[in-house]
Scaffold this motif. Structure first.
Motif, mmCIF file in Angstrom:
data_model
loop_
_atom_site.group_PDB
_atom_site.id
_atom_site.type_symbol
_atom_site.label_atom_id
_atom_site.label_comp_id
_atom_site.label_asym_id
_atom_site.label_seq_id
_atom_site.Cartn_x
_atom_site.Cartn_y
_atom_site.Cartn_z
ATOM 1 N N GLU A 83 43.808 -1.915 35.606
ATOM 2 C CA GLU A 83 43.592 -0.665 36.237
ATOM 3 C C GLU A 83 42.948 0.323 35.410
ATOM 4 O O GLU A 83 43.775 0.649 34.470
ATOM 5 N N LEU A 84 42.135 0.994 35.783
ATOM 6 C CA LEU A 84 41.394 2.162 35.052
ATOM 7 C C LEU A 84 41.924 3.247 35.386
ATOM 8 O O LEU A 84 41.641 3.764 36.682
ATOM 9 N N GLY A 85 42.390 4.247 34.740
ATOM 10 C CA GLY A 85 42.834 5.514 35.040
ATOM 11 C C GLY A 85 44.154 5.280 36.045
ATOM 12 O O GLY A 85 43.694 6.019 37.156
ATOM 13 N N PRO A 86 45.274 4.961 35.645
ATOM 14 C CA PRO A 86 46.204 4.666 36.696
ATOM 15 C C PRO A 86 47.100 5.874 37.204
ATOM 16 O O PRO A 86 47.942 5.720 38.147
ATOM 17 N N GLY A 87 46.754 7.114 36.527
ATOM 18 C CA GLY A 87 47.529 8.445 37.142
ATOM 19 C C GLY A 87 49.016 8.236 36.823
ATOM 20 O O GLY A 87 49.599 8.030 35.829
ATOM 21 N N ARG A 88 49.818 8.201 37.869
ATOM 22 C CA ARG A 88 51.192 8.087 37.849
ATOM 23 C C ARG A 88 51.691 6.702 38.141
ATOM 24 O O ARG A 88 52.816 6.317 38.066
ATOM 25 N N GLY A 89 50.671 5.685 38.379
ATOM 26 C CA GLY A 89 51.107 4.316 38.300
ATOM 27 C C GLY A 89 51.481 3.887 39.644
ATOM 28 O O GLY A 89 51.894 2.727 39.904
ATOM 29 N N THR A 90 51.269 4.733 40.586
ATOM 30 C CA THR A 90 51.798 4.244 42.017
ATOM 31 C C THR A 90 50.955 3.355 42.631
ATOM 32 O O THR A 90 51.398 2.569 43.305
ATOM 33 N N MET A 91 49.555 3.433 42.407
ATOM 34 C CA MET A 91 48.806 2.386 43.029
ATOM 35 C C MET A 91 49.155 0.883 42.512
ATOM 36 O O MET A 91 49.357 0.020 43.284
ATOM 37 N N ALA A 156 39.645 -6.174 38.395
ATOM 38 C CA ALA A 156 39.899 -4.819 37.915
ATOM 39 C C ALA A 156 39.720 -3.745 39.108
ATOM 40 O O ALA A 156 38.967 -3.969 40.022
ATOM 41 N N VAL A 157 40.639 -2.900 39.014
ATOM 42 C CA VAL A 157 40.386 -1.547 40.202
ATOM 43 C C VAL A 157 40.358 -0.401 39.261
ATOM 44 O O VAL A 157 41.136 -0.275 38.369
ATOM 45 N N ALA A 158 39.623 0.712 40.014
ATOM 46 C CA ALA A 158 39.781 2.032 39.390
ATOM 47 C C ALA A 158 39.594 2.848 40.720
ATOM 48 O O ALA A 158 38.704 2.797 41.496
ATOM 49 N N ASN A 159 40.521 3.769 40.807
ATOM 50 C CA ASN A 159 40.584 4.818 41.931
ATOM 51 C C ASN A 159 40.408 6.138 41.242
ATOM 52 O O ASN A 159 41.265 6.479 40.502
ATOM 53 N N GLU A 160 39.408 7.136 41.665
ATOM 54 C CA GLU A 160 39.022 8.223 41.130
ATOM 55 C C GLU A 160 39.215 8.184 39.574
ATOM 56 O O GLU A 160 39.673 9.174 38.958
ATOM 57 N N PHE A 161 38.561 7.321 38.974
ATOM 58 C CA PHE A 161 38.449 7.166 37.448
ATOM 59 C C PHE A 161 37.128 7.646 36.913
ATOM 60 O O PHE A 161 36.757 8.543 36.177
ATOM 61 N N ILE A 162 35.975 6.989 37.776
ATOM 62 C CA ILE A 162 34.588 7.445 37.479
ATOM 63 C C ILE A 162 34.213 8.972 37.430
ATOM 64 O O ILE A 162 33.261 9.392 36.750
ATOM 65 N N ASP A 163 34.834 9.544 38.512
ATOM 66 C CA ASP A 163 34.521 10.970 38.767
ATOM 67 C C ASP A 163 34.874 11.820 37.668
ATOM 68 O O ASP A 163 34.396 12.958 37.253
ATOM 69 N N ALA A 164 35.846 11.288 36.611
ATOM 70 C CA ALA A 164 36.341 11.982 35.623
ATOM 71 C C ALA A 164 35.536 11.601 34.259
ATOM 72 O O ALA A 164 35.653 12.479 33.197
ATOM 73 N N ARG A 243 30.893 -13.927 32.187
ATOM 74 C CA ARG A 243 31.396 -14.970 31.336
ATOM 75 C C ARG A 243 32.763 -15.532 31.705
ATOM 76 O O ARG A 243 33.066 -16.587 31.453
ATOM 77 N N ASN A 244 33.334 -14.691 32.904
ATOM 78 C CA ASN A 244 34.676 -15.163 33.349
ATOM 79 C C ASN A 244 34.552 -14.982 34.701
ATOM 80 O O ASN A 244 33.843 -14.057 35.416
ATOM 81 N N PRO A 245 35.208 -15.776 35.406
ATOM 82 C CA PRO A 245 35.422 -15.540 36.943
ATOM 83 C C PRO A 245 36.070 -14.133 37.133
ATOM 84 O O PRO A 245 36.961 -13.776 36.259
ATOM 85 N N GLY A 246 35.705 -13.311 38.055
ATOM 86 C CA GLY A 246 36.263 -12.156 38.577
ATOM 87 C C GLY A 246 35.971 -11.309 39.322
ATOM 88 O O GLY A 246 34.826 -11.553 39.995
ATOM 89 N N ALA A 247 36.509 -10.135 39.635
ATOM 90 C CA ALA A 247 36.043 -9.026 40.725
ATOM 91 C C ALA A 247 36.528 -7.866 40.212
ATOM 92 O O ALA A 247 37.643 -7.693 39.457
ATOM 93 N N VAL A 248 35.652 -6.575 40.489
ATOM 94 C CA VAL A 248 36.015 -5.427 40.267
ATOM 95 C C VAL A 248 35.843 -4.563 41.631
ATOM 96 O O VAL A 248 34.958 -4.762 42.279
ATOM 97 N N LEU A 249 36.665 -3.591 41.585
ATOM 98 C CA LEU A 249 36.882 -2.741 43.035
ATOM 99 C C LEU A 249 36.820 -1.475 42.440
ATOM 100 O O LEU A 249 37.704 -0.823 41.561
ATOM 101 N N ILE A 250 35.789 -0.624 42.698
ATOM 102 C CA ILE A 250 35.634 0.906 42.462
ATOM 103 C C ILE A 250 35.740 1.757 43.571
ATOM 104 O O ILE A 250 35.020 1.556 44.520
#
Ligand code: SAH
Length: 371
Positions: A83-91, A156-164, A243-250
């Motif tokens: 997780e990128l930018g996990p804030g409080r870790g709640t998600m 990989a997941v990122a919520n409200e990370f890129i806006d910062a 290079r690796n199997p995977g998925a990302v959610l932005i």
């Protein structure tokens, strides 16, 4: 004691006006004075509220999404859950809790959090040690940048990370594009323009109408935003996925198509304020250009899905059913659950402005939520 404003003024007197990106980066993540570095900005008592802080349902559905993707990848063990930018870790806590139902999922996880703020790192640790599911995972580690994370199967997941991530702004003038800068102003800071034109290729072709002699479409005064670190992240993520199997959610707020517009905004105590008013004391963000992120990821080899609106994504994943189940289990919270549901999905709430984009390894089936 040096304040952020002192620090910025000093920097400006040394090197002249700063780019909006430099100003934003210092304001948010200067090691000592940055907005995120020493505080908990989230929730009712803070400055703003994010989807995972509105309702546990949000992180739970992200958890289900991760499980489905993991299974589609052939249930690799180990797998990195980033997780990128996990804030409080709640998600992450809600995601892990939702993952308990899938056999072998938690046991295969190397949980990796990308976080720059020492105080938020501590908060995340506090949240996660209280989450029983994390103790089933293989490991829990913190990183300061995505590029440090070891290779291997990836979710990989990122919520409200890129806006910062810092944005550059360019303005159309009668002499063509000029970068917008921040210099000292009366009692604070003010925008000024660079003397010369930006380097070749900096203005994205999609919004550079000046190119085809179509200046009339880019009126004087129009502003364009460019976020090189988001583009670099999209490429790095896509590279991994080849290079690796995977998925990302932005998940973030922003626009589905690249367009001119000044979206730099500051929020403090749940109110918008002038972005130059209190650097370091207010959250400072700008809309995410999903078209550009997706384009960069696709060019680097990933399969790109979306963006879809947050409402479409959450409803497709079964938000309504989840809300009903929670209401049945806890009728005393009925009203609160209903309010959260609407905040997450209504057009006037986060439903339409917030968007969701997925990247997967080439050849993988389309992930849920992207009809
Ligand atoms: N995802 C959380 C928090 C969003 S706020 C939520 O939805 O509630 C942005 C988060 O990204 C914070 O945790 C902040 O400290 C982190 N962050 C901001 N810039 C960063 C950077 N350059 N590198 C790593 N983390 C960063």
């Amino acid at each position: 004691m040096t304040t952020m404003a002192d620090h910025l003024r000093e920097r400006m007197s040394d090197q002249g006006p700063l780019t909006v990106a430099q100003f934003m980066e210092d304001a948010l993540t200067h090691p000592r004075l940055g907005y995120y570095m020493g505080r908990d900005p989230f929730g009712r008592g803070g400055d703003f509220i994010t989807a995972p802080e509105i309702s546990q349902m949000f992180g739970e559905l992200i958890g289900l999404w991760c499980v489905v993707q993991w299974q589609a990848m052939g249930s690799p063990d180990p797998v990195r859950l980033v997780e990128l930018g996990p804030g409080r870790g709640t998600m992450m806590a809600d995601t892990l809790r939702a993952g308990r139902g899938a056999e072998g999922f938690l046991e295969s996880l190397d949980v990796s959090l990308v976080e720059i703020s020492p105080s938020l790192k501590t908060l995340q640790e506090d949240t996660l040690v209280k989450t029983p599911a994390i103790h089933t995972a293989r490991s829990l580690t913190w990183w300061s940048d995505f590029s440090e994370i070891p290779e291997g199967p990836l979710l990989a997941v990122a919520n409200e990370f890129i806006d910062a991530l810092p944005v550059h702004q360019f303005q159309m003038t009668s002499d063509g594009w000029r970068e917008r800068l921040v210099g000292p102003g009366e009692g604070g800071f003010r925008f000024v323009l660079a003397d010369g034109p930006p380097a070749e290729g900096v203005i994205p072709p999609a919004v550079d109408n000046a190119r085809e002699n179509a200046r009339e479409n880019t009126p004087e005064g129009a502003i364009v935003e460019v976020r090189p670190r988001a583009t670099a992240l999209a490429r790095a993520m896509a590279g991994r996925l080849t290079r690796n199997p995977g998925a990302v959610l932005i998940i973030d707020y922003g626009h589905g198509e690249s367009a001119a517009g000044d979206t730099l905004q500051a929020v403090k105590g749940h109110e918008y304020q002038d972005p130059l008013l209190e650097p370091g004391e207010a959250d400072l963000t700008a809309h995410v250009d999903f078209a550009e992120f997706g384009r960069a990821a696709e060019e680097a080899g990933a399969r790109v899905l979306g963006p879809v609106t947050q409402a479409a994504f959450l409803l497709e994943l079964g938000l309504e059913t989840r809300a009903q189940a929670l209401m049945t289990a806890a009728p005393e919270h009925r009203q609160e659950i209903d309010q959260s549901f609407h905040r997450l999905t209504d057009d006037g709430g986060m439903g339409r402005l917030f968007k969701v984009l997925a990247l997967t390894s080439p050849g993988q089936p389309p992930p849920p939520g992207f009809k």
